[in-house]
Scaffold this motif. Structure first.
Motif, PDB file in Angstrom:
ATOM      1  N   GLY A  37      -1.752  22.088 113.637  1.00 14.97           N
ATOM      2  CA  GLY A  37      -0.663  21.127 113.709  1.00 14.97           C
ATOM      3  C   GLY A  37      -0.164  20.617 112.375  1.00 14.97           C
ATOM      4  O   GLY A  37       0.803  19.848 112.328  1.00 14.97           O
ATOM      5  N   GLN A  38      -0.794  21.018 111.275  1.00 15.95           N
ATOM      6  CA  GLN A  38      -0.351  20.578 109.956  1.00 15.95           C
ATOM      7  C   GLN A  38       0.674  21.555 109.383  1.00 15.95           C
ATOM      8  O   GLN A  38       0.595  22.768 109.618  1.00 15.95           O
ATOM      9  CB  GLN A  38      -1.531  20.481 108.984  1.00 15.95           C
ATOM     10  N   ASP A 231      11.496  10.731 103.097  1.00 15.86           N
ATOM     11  CA  ASP A 231      11.864  12.068 103.576  1.00 15.86           C
ATOM     12  C   ASP A 231      11.534  13.160 102.576  1.00 15.86           C
ATOM     13  O   ASP A 231      11.885  14.326 102.785  1.00 15.86           O
ATOM     14  CB  ASP A 231      13.359  12.118 103.913  1.00 15.86           C
ATOM     15  N   ILE A 232      10.857  12.832 101.474  1.00 18.16           N
ATOM     16  CA  ILE A 232      10.428  13.820 100.487  1.00 18.16           C
ATOM     17  C   ILE A 232       8.909  13.922 100.527  1.00 18.16           C
ATOM     18  O   ILE A 232       8.198  12.938 100.346  1.00 18.16           O
ATOM     19  CB  ILE A 232      10.881  13.440  99.063  1.00 18.16           C
ATOM     20  N   ASP A 233       8.398  15.121 100.750  1.00 21.45           N
ATOM     21  CA  ASP A 233       6.953  15.325 100.875  1.00 21.45           C
ATOM     22  C   ASP A 233       6.278  15.655  99.548  1.00 21.45           C
ATOM     23  O   ASP A 233       5.073  15.447  99.406  1.00 21.45           O
ATOM     24  CB  ASP A 233       6.679  16.443 101.888  1.00 21.45           C
ATOM     25  N   ALA A 234       7.016  16.200  98.591  1.00 16.25           N
ATOM     26  CA  ALA A 234       6.429  16.553  97.296  1.00 16.25           C
ATOM     27  C   ALA A 234       7.532  16.720  96.269  1.00 16.25           C
ATOM     28  O   ALA A 234       8.659  17.120  96.601  1.00 16.25           O
ATOM     29  CB  ALA A 234       5.614  17.841  97.393  1.00 16.25           C
ATOM     30  N   VAL A 235       7.203  16.417  95.008  1.00 15.77           N
ATOM     31  CA  VAL A 235       8.121  16.595  93.884  1.00 15.77           C
ATOM     32  C   VAL A 235       7.452  17.525  92.875  1.00 15.77           C
ATOM     33  O   VAL A 235       6.295  17.308  92.481  1.00 15.77           O
ATOM     34  CB  VAL A 235       8.460  15.254  93.205  1.00 15.77           C
ATOM     35  N   LYS A 320       0.352  19.065 104.616  1.00 17.92           N
ATOM     36  CA  LYS A 320       0.607  17.652 104.899  1.00 17.92           C
ATOM     37  C   LYS A 320      -0.280  17.202 106.050  1.00 17.92           C
ATOM     38  O   LYS A 320      -0.045  17.565 107.203  1.00 17.92           O
ATOM     39  CB  LYS A 320       2.065  17.428 105.244  1.00 17.92           C
ATOM     40  N   PRO A 321      -1.300  16.425 105.742  1.00 14.12           N
ATOM     41  CA  PRO A 321      -2.235  15.972 106.772  1.00 14.12           C
ATOM     42  C   PRO A 321      -1.736  14.712 107.470  1.00 14.12           C
ATOM     43  O   PRO A 321      -2.051  13.587 107.078  1.00 14.12           O
ATOM     44  CB  PRO A 321      -3.501  15.679 105.977  1.00 14.12           C
ATOM     45  N   GLY A 322      -0.927  14.877 108.501  1.00 13.17           N
ATOM     46  CA  GLY A 322      -0.429  13.727 109.241  1.00 13.17           C
ATOM     47  C   GLY A 322       0.583  12.936 108.444  1.00 13.17           C
ATOM     48  O   GLY A 322       1.538  13.478 107.887  1.00 13.17           O
ATOM     49  N   GLN A 323       0.379  11.625 108.316  1.00 12.68           N
ATOM     50  CA  GLN A 323       1.289  10.760 107.580  1.00 12.68           C
ATOM     51  C   GLN A 323       1.055  10.902 106.073  1.00 12.68           C
ATOM     52  O   GLN A 323       0.030  11.372 105.624  1.00 12.68           O
ATOM     53  CB  GLN A 323       1.083   9.309 108.008  1.00 12.68           C
ATOM     54  N   GLY A 324       2.016  10.446 105.302  1.00 14.13           N
ATOM     55  CA  GLY A 324       1.869  10.485 103.857  1.00 14.13           C
ATOM     56  C   GLY A 324       2.499  11.720 103.246  1.00 14.13           C
ATOM     57  O   GLY A 324       3.223  12.472 103.900  1.00 14.13           O
ATOM     58  N   LYS A 325       2.204  11.918 101.976  1.00 12.55           N
ATOM     59  CA  LYS A 325       2.783  13.019 101.216  1.00 12.55           C
ATOM     60  C   LYS A 325       1.964  14.298 101.383  1.00 12.55           C
ATOM     61  O   LYS A 325       0.812  14.274 101.836  1.00 12.55           O
ATOM     62  CB  LYS A 325       2.851  12.643  99.735  1.00 12.55           C
TER      63      LYS A 325
END
Length: 383
Positions: A37-38, A231-235, A320-325
């Motif tokens: 699910g990740q 809405d940004i997961d990584a930079v 991405k493990p659930g919530q967060g970045k």
């Protein structure tokens, strides 16, 4: 293994504790894990693409397809979900070094309009579609040669890139003064922002503010803004910097890389020195595991000696493990080397001088043989 001590004045300016000693190179491990699910995304990076005269003339004489140079690496790009490179110089149709427009003169090499020598580069825009068809998804245009055809050269390159559908970062069209220097891409469900920047343009003035500078405040502000967005997961920052032909990063690179990561970036992947510089895992003050490659050297170039003929396809996994970045699940590399007019991948049983050179900078555990699975290398499962 070498270490670098940050110079106090620069470290204070960038907000980094000045007495820290950083160890570079060697084997790296990250704690990110993949699970059901990740979201998981793999990204590949290569360094400078410099089509020197020797290579360019050979392409014109043979296929008129730039990818004949790197076609042997295409399977390495296809392993990743997304691939990034630095195009060193403009791809400006018909523009000479004085900025004059000669129109479409065809696929030629004349040292006037299309050149790859004398510190002046310009490529036929066919190179953009050739890179796209090879599996390159995004190019950083922020480098010291991007203004080799002036502002119009950037405009022509941007227009050609849009036409063929390859994404770019680090530069913008002169008429799009409000366009950002970054590009946000959705990769396997993860929204990843790529920012290209350069520390110089060989003294050519950026009169129309078309290129992102690595050491102006705008870059740090952009990193902080993007990393704070929900809405940004990584930079990821792709800087063009450092001292040519030096296999150790200078103190300015080390300090700036840490400042980019402390500002919220997850990775910094450098280019420009024409030789490899080490990679490093850096844990930020808020406990995030981040990744630096100070220089990936030459991916395509006609320079001599193993240090300038060998490079790597560098890989990074994000999950991405659930919530967060998103977090880093692993890194890996496949060595490459130019032999004659072509570039080839190098496996564990390949050229020993290449393997020794790569291993000195990136260790042994991250070596990915051409036949190996990338996802198994990067995506360790949850216990």
């Amino acid at each position: 293994m070498k270490s670098i001590i940050i110079k106090k004045s620069l470290a204070v300016m960038l907000g980094i504790f000045p007495s820290v000693v950083f160890a570079l190179g060697g084997d790296l491990q990250f704690n990110g894990r993949c699970g059901p699910g990740q979201h998981f995304a793999s990204i590949s990076f290569v360094g400078d693409i410099l089509i020197h005269k020797l290579l360019y003339v050979n392409v014109v004489a043979e296929t008129k397809d730039f990818s004949q140079i790197w076609r042997g690496i295409n399977p390495m790009f296809s392993k990743a979900n997304f691939s990034v490179a630095n195009l060193e110089g403009p791809a400006a149709l018909g523009i000479d070094a004085q900025g004059r427009d000669w129109g479409d003169v065809g696929f030629i090499y004349d040292d006037k309009i299309y050149s790859g020598t004398h510190f002046s580069f310009n490529y036929h825009p066919r190179i953009l579609s050739d890179l796209k068809h090879s599996g390159i998804d995004l190019l950083t245009l922020a480098n010291n040669h991007i203004l080799d055809r002036g502002w119009i050269g950037i405009d022509r390159t941007m227009t050609a890139a849009r036409t063929v559908g390859i994404q770019v970062t680090g530069a913008r069209h002169s008429q799009d003064r409000n366009d950002p220097f970054y590009r946000v891409v959705n990769i396997q469900g993860l929204n990843i922002a790529f920012i290209g920047c350069t520390e110089m343009t060989n003294g050519r003035p950026d009169n129309k503010a078309q290129v992102m500078n690595c050491y102006k405040s705008g870059l740090m502000d952009t990193i902080k803004t993007l990393s704070a967005r929900s809405d940004i997961d990584a930079v990821i920052v792709y800087p063009h910097w450092g001292d040519e032909y030096q296999q150790t990063p200078n103190s300015r690179q080390v300090s700036a890389a840490k400042s980019f990561l402390e500002a919220g970036a997850v990775a910094v992947v450098g280019s420009h020195p024409h030789v490899l510089q080490p990679w490093e895992k850096y844990v930020t003050s808020d406990g995030r595991e981040t990744f630096i490659v100070y220089s990936l050297g030459n991916f395509v170039a006609a320079q001599k000696d193993v240090e300038r003929k060998a490079s790597a396809v560098m890989y990074m996994g994000l999950t991405k493990p659930g919530q967060g970045k998103a977090v880093i699940s692993g890194v890996a590399y496949t060595p490459t080397v130019r032999s004659g007019y072509k570039i080839y991948p190098v496996g564990a049983n390949g050229d020993k001088s290449v393997l020794k050179y790569l291993g000195r900078h990136y260790g042994q555990s991250g070596l990915l043989n051409p036949e190996e699975s990338l996802s198994l290398k990067l995506c360790r499962s949850l216990p």
